[in-house]
Write a protein that holds these residues in place. Structure first.
Motif, PDB file in Angstrom:
ATOM      1  N   SER A 106      23.132  17.481  -8.312  1.00  0.00           N
ATOM      2  CA  SER A 106      23.343  18.823  -7.766  1.00  0.00           C
ATOM      3  C   SER A 106      22.401  19.858  -8.382  1.00  0.00           C
ATOM      4  O   SER A 106      21.862  20.719  -7.675  1.00  0.00           O
ATOM      5  N   LYS A 107      22.169  19.803  -9.692  1.00  0.00           N
ATOM      6  CA  LYS A 107      21.318  20.810 -10.334  1.00  0.00           C
ATOM      7  C   LYS A 107      19.864  20.676  -9.882  1.00  0.00           C
ATOM      8  O   LYS A 107      19.179  21.676  -9.670  1.00  0.00           O
ATOM      9  N   ASN A 156      11.933  30.347  -8.252  1.00  0.00           N
ATOM     10  CA  ASN A 156      11.594  29.922  -9.614  1.00  0.00           C
ATOM     11  C   ASN A 156      10.164  29.406  -9.712  1.00  0.00           C
ATOM     12  O   ASN A 156       9.857  28.538 -10.527  1.00  0.00           O
ATOM     13  N   ASP A 210      23.061  14.747 -14.057  1.00  0.00           N
ATOM     14  CA  ASP A 210      22.038  15.719 -13.677  1.00  0.00           C
ATOM     15  C   ASP A 210      20.812  15.619 -14.571  1.00  0.00           C
ATOM     16  O   ASP A 210      20.879  15.125 -15.700  1.00  0.00           O
ATOM     17  N   GLU A 252      11.773  28.108  -1.936  1.00  0.00           N
ATOM     18  CA  GLU A 252      11.922  29.497  -1.507  1.00  0.00           C
ATOM     19  C   GLU A 252      11.107  30.452  -2.371  1.00  0.00           C
ATOM     20  O   GLU A 252      11.010  31.646  -2.053  1.00  0.00           O
ATOM     21  N   ASN A 262      18.879  19.429  -7.030  1.00  0.00           N
ATOM     22  CA  ASN A 262      18.836  19.887  -5.643  1.00  0.00           C
ATOM     23  C   ASN A 262      18.739  21.403  -5.567  1.00  0.00           C
ATOM     24  O   ASN A 262      17.965  21.961  -4.781  1.00  0.00           O
ATOM     25  N   THR A 263      19.507  22.075  -6.398  1.00  0.00           N
ATOM     26  CA  THR A 263      19.477  23.537  -6.427  1.00  0.00           C
ATOM     27  C   THR A 263      18.109  24.035  -6.886  1.00  0.00           C
ATOM     28  O   THR A 263      17.542  24.968  -6.305  1.00  0.00           O
ATOM     29  N   PHE A 264      17.568  23.401  -7.925  1.00  0.00           N
ATOM     30  CA  PHE A 264      16.264  23.814  -8.428  1.00  0.00           C
ATOM     31  C   PHE A 264      15.191  23.661  -7.350  1.00  0.00           C
ATOM     32  O   PHE A 264      14.370  24.567  -7.154  1.00  0.00           O
ATOM     33  N   SER A 307      15.516  23.560  -4.057  1.00  0.00           N
ATOM     34  CA  SER A 307      15.726  24.533  -2.981  1.00  0.00           C
ATOM     35  C   SER A 307      15.185  25.899  -3.379  1.00  0.00           C
ATOM     36  O   SER A 307      14.514  26.581  -2.591  1.00  0.00           O
ATOM     37  N   MET A 308      15.442  26.308  -4.612  1.00  0.00           N
ATOM     38  CA  MET A 308      14.948  27.589  -5.099  1.00  0.00           C
ATOM     39  C   MET A 308      13.425  27.569  -5.220  1.00  0.00           C
ATOM     40  O   MET A 308      12.755  28.560  -4.928  1.00  0.00           O
TER      41      MET A 308
END
Length: 420
Positions: A259-260, A273, A134, A270, A262-264, A266-267
């Motif tokens: 994965s991390k 962050n 990551d 939206e 990807n999460t960042f 996506s947030m």
């Protein structure tokens, strides 16, 4: 009707074929069988603990100098069905060049970015299992970045790693970042659209999935829709709406980022962050001096934010003083900046807008102006003829007295003057 004359973005490169393949971030090469850095840069400030930062994401990864393929080399020299890379630990120190010299990029109170362990298992059939591979976030204080179009970051790293031909080692390198905005504009009468195509971009040194031909990639873009309209008749300030939309570039398959990350992302899309921030600094512009016609000490704007859209409006109150022939501030006047019909040159309302770290300068001009609304209408027969008659009649009386009789003339005026 309000017309958009021009839109400029600070540190802007307008999209042309010349810049189609430009790479806005580069990482220096290191030797094969050592670790280089995968990097992603977000060219937008965010606020954390009341301080502003830019975000650079770092991930130690294999080097592919001269097209070197680590796993292909292993399987060509071994009959094993699989191989494993284990990064046990790593520590990296970063320096950024500033106008006053090199500064250490702190990680909290420490000088080192500590990288946790990860592993990559590869099979002969070119399938992979990735564990904790990551990106780590490095916050760069905004004061070290602002004012610089080009960032030059150096690093020194130590890696504790096991694998085929891989041993613990240290190396040095550089990261070069071009912060200029690559933009595309679409102009209409009172609607314009801007795409900032390189809001976030990155560089992958080694693509073990064998999908991408280029190391550089654009990750996130920002589309701005700008609409302007008149406030009211005979005002030169426009009401403006800006809608901002963030989206991904389609060609990148995000699992390669981990994965991390990807999460960042996506947030981020939206808005969770992100730091949404806007300020507007208006001023009047013209080809000639208009100070005798507009006496406004400070132009002010106000705005509201709702559903990813900013509505910006002037916050002054003005009045047109006929006696002085000037538009000036008056808390009891009309909302907005009234047009002065005696100023015969075009006058531009300019806004410099700071929208999420991007500075836009927008020029507008209004043609919703009606000079007839300023004219005084009167009856030529009742008013004009009457005053012409009175003036001629009084002059005839003065003439009959004789201009040499100065004292008699003065007495006549004093006796017959009236307040109109």
């Amino acid at each position: 009707m309000i017309f958009i004359l021009d839109i400029n973005i600070k540190d802007e490169i307008k999209f042309t074929s010349e810049f189609k393949d430009k790479e806005f971030i580069k990482v220096s090469e290191v030797e094969n069988d050592t670790l280089n850095l995968d990097t992603i840069f977000f060219n937008e400030k965010y606020t954390f603990n009341k301080k502003e930062y830019y975000r650079l994401f770092i991930r130690p990864s294999l080097s592919n100098k001269n097209g070197y393929d680590y796993f292909q080399t292993f399987f060509s020299h071994s009959i094993a069905l699989q191989t494993i890379i284990n990064l046990k630990s790593a520590a990296i120190k970063f320096y950024i060049k500033t106008p006053t010299g090199a500064e250490v990029i702190k990680v909290g109170k420490d000088d080192l970015l500590i990288i946790p362990s990860y592993s990559i298992t590869a099979w002969r059939d070119k399938t992979f299992r990735i564990s904790n591979f990551d990106f780590m976030q490095l916050n760069i204080p905004a004061e070290l970045v602002d004012g610089q179009q080009q960032l030059f970051i150096t690093y020194s790293a130590s890696y504790n790693i096991d694998g085929y031909r891989l041993e613990p080692h240290s190396n040095y390198g550089t990261i070069e970042i071009d912060r200029r905005n690559l933009t595309q504009h679409k102009y209409e009468t009172n609607n314009s659209a801007i795409t900032i195509s390189n809001l976030a971009y990155g560089y992958l040194n080694y693509d073990f999935n064998y999908k991408y031909k280029k190391n550089y990639f654009d990750l996130v873009k920002n589309d701005l829709s700008i609409k302007v309209e008149s406030n009211s008749l005979n005002t030169i300030d426009p009401k403006m709406k800006i809608r901002s939309k963030y989206s991904l570039w389609n060609e990148l398959q995000l699992p390669i980022l981990g994965s991390k990350m990807n999460t960042f992302i996506s947030m981020f899309l939206e808005g969770v962050n992100r730091t949404n921030k806007l300020s507007s600094t208006p001023k009047l512009k013209s080809s000639e001096d208009f100070s005798k016609y507009y006496n406004i000490k400070k132009l002010k704007d106000k705005f509201i934010y709702q559903d990813n859209e900013y509505e910006i409006d002037n916050d002054n109150f003005t009045t047109y003083k006929f006696i002085k022939n000037v538009v000036e501030e008056d808390e009891n006047g009309s909302s907005g900046i009234l047009w002065n019909p005696l100023y015969n040159n075009s006058i531009i309302y300019n806004r410099v807008i700071d929208l999420n770290s991007r500075e836009l300068s927008i020029d507008y001009i209004s043609e919703n102006l009606n000079k007839e609304s300023y004219e005084i209408n009167y009856s030529d027969e009742i008013i004009n003829k009457r005053f012409n008659f009175l003036i001629n009649w009084k002059v005839d009386e003065i003439n009959s007295i004789g201009w040499k009789e100065k004292e008699s003339v003065i007495n006549y005026i004093n006796e017959n003057q009236k307040t109109l």
